[in-house]
Scaffold this active site. Structure first.
Site, PDB file in Angstrom:
ATOM      1  N   GLU A   1      47.752  31.490  38.554  1.00  0.00           N
ATOM      2  CA  GLU A   1      46.395  32.511  38.258  1.00  0.00           C
ATOM      3  C   GLU A   1      47.386  33.444  37.965  1.00  0.00           C
ATOM      4  OE1 GLU A   1      42.406  34.767  39.008  1.00  0.00           O
ATOM      5  OE2 GLU A   1      43.611  33.859  41.123  1.00  0.00           O
TER       6      GLU A   1
ATOM      7  N   LYS B   1      37.265  35.714  33.370  1.00  0.00           N
ATOM      8  CA  LYS B   1      36.675  34.572  34.476  1.00  0.00           C
ATOM      9  C   LYS B   1      35.628  35.500  34.841  1.00  0.00           C
ATOM     10  CE  LYS B   1      38.204  35.155  39.497  1.00  0.00           C
ATOM     11  NZ  LYS B   1      40.023  35.404  40.432  1.00  0.00           N
TER      12      LYS B   1
ATOM     13  N   CYS C   1      40.612  31.133  40.484  1.00  0.00           N
ATOM     14  CA  CYS C   1      40.110  30.922  41.598  1.00  0.00           C
ATOM     15  C   CYS C   1      39.292  31.150  41.925  1.00  0.00           C
ATOM     16  CB  CYS C   1      40.921  32.212  41.356  1.00  0.00           C
ATOM     17  SG  CYS C   1      41.418  32.749  43.474  1.00  0.00           S
TER      18      CYS C   1
END
Length: 282
Positions: free
Chosen positions: A43, A116, A153
């Site tokens: 990431e 995200k 993540c």
């Protein structure tokens, strides 16, 4: 037999964008030389993990998807090597900023952007200061080698992320990550839980999982690596430790996973009529 070779990259990253892109590019080439067709960098690999502090000057790092140096470099590399590269980057879209991922195909074209969904906010991981919650919904992409889903993540801790992508048709799950020490508790090592959470996604959805993390000490914040690849049973088929740099490569059998997924019956026996509470606020 439908098989695909995949890779996860693990490395330390500096404050020099060009150096980071060059280092990632070297590992991408190594993975491709070993047969990898889908290669996952960590990431936000263009720089250090900047979200541990709140500093408005750092918004200058963001770029639109068509101008971001990490995305442009991976597009060129993907086209040259004929591989897919899910590419994490700090996105600016008008007045908004996202922790985003460009899905780059084997011709170097951008198949789409995922933003995200789950944004953490805690000591050392103050992402809500920088990123709006994603507005794309979860995404899956059909590649030449199978359909992949990618979460980023903090997304990886939520079983809903993996299950939704599986229901959308994903056959493999990819998670680029930047995670390490917890500033508020020097004794807390989440690396075991981090891995177990994603191994659980593999088991519960009966599909391979690929996770790429960074390593190294960034101004006292230590990133713990432990990148890995599992098969559909959650068994580790490739892994590295807390300080290793390199490309993890493994060949996964999607036909076998599909057969096992059907045989386990997890999707056959779902009871969506009982799951309404999942969509309600606490």
């Amino acid at each position: 037999m439908a098989q695909v070779t995949v890779a996860a990259l693990q490395l330390a990253l500096s404050d020099d964008v060009d150096d980071n892109i060059a280092a990632v590019s070297t590992l991408v080439r190594q993975a491709a030389a070993r047969g990898a067709k889908i290669v996952l960098p960590p990431e936000l690999f263009e720089g250090p993990y900047f979200c541990k502090v709140e500093d408005e000057a750092l918004f200058a790092r963001a770029r639109p998807v068509g101008e971001h140096p990490a995305v442009l470099a991976m597009q060129t590399l993907a086209a040259e090597l004929g591989i897919y590269i899910p590419t994490s980057f700090f996105e600016r879209d008008g007045q908004h900023h996202y922790n985003a991922l460009a899905m780059i195909d084997d011709a170097g074209e951008i198949m789409g952007v995922y933003r995200k969904s789950h944004i953490p906010d805690g000591p050392g991981y103050e992402e809500k200061y920088y990123f709006r919650p994603g507005n794309t919904g979860f995404k899956v992409w059909k590649t030449r080698y199978g359909t992949i889903g990618v979460g980023k993540c903090w997304d990886q801790w939520y079983p809903e992320t993996a299950r939704i992508m599986a229901l959308m048709g994903a056959e493999m799950l990819f998670f680029p990550t930047a995670i390490g020490s917890e500033p508020y508790d020097a004794e807390l090592d989440t690396s075991r839980m981090w891995r177990r959470a994603m191994v659980g996604h593999a088991v519960s959805n009966v599909m391979p999982v690929v996770a790429a993390n960074r390593i190294g000490d960034e101004d006292g914040q230590r990133f713990y690596g432990h990148s890995f690849i599992t098969d559909e049973w959650g068994d580790l088929v490739s892994e590295v430790g807390a300080q290793d740099t390199g490309a993890l490569v493994a060949t996964i059998d999607l036909d076998r996973a599909r057969r096992h997924r059907a045989g386990m019956g997890f999707f056959r026996d779902r009871r969506p009529d009982l799951y309404g509470r999942l969509t309600q606020d606490i």
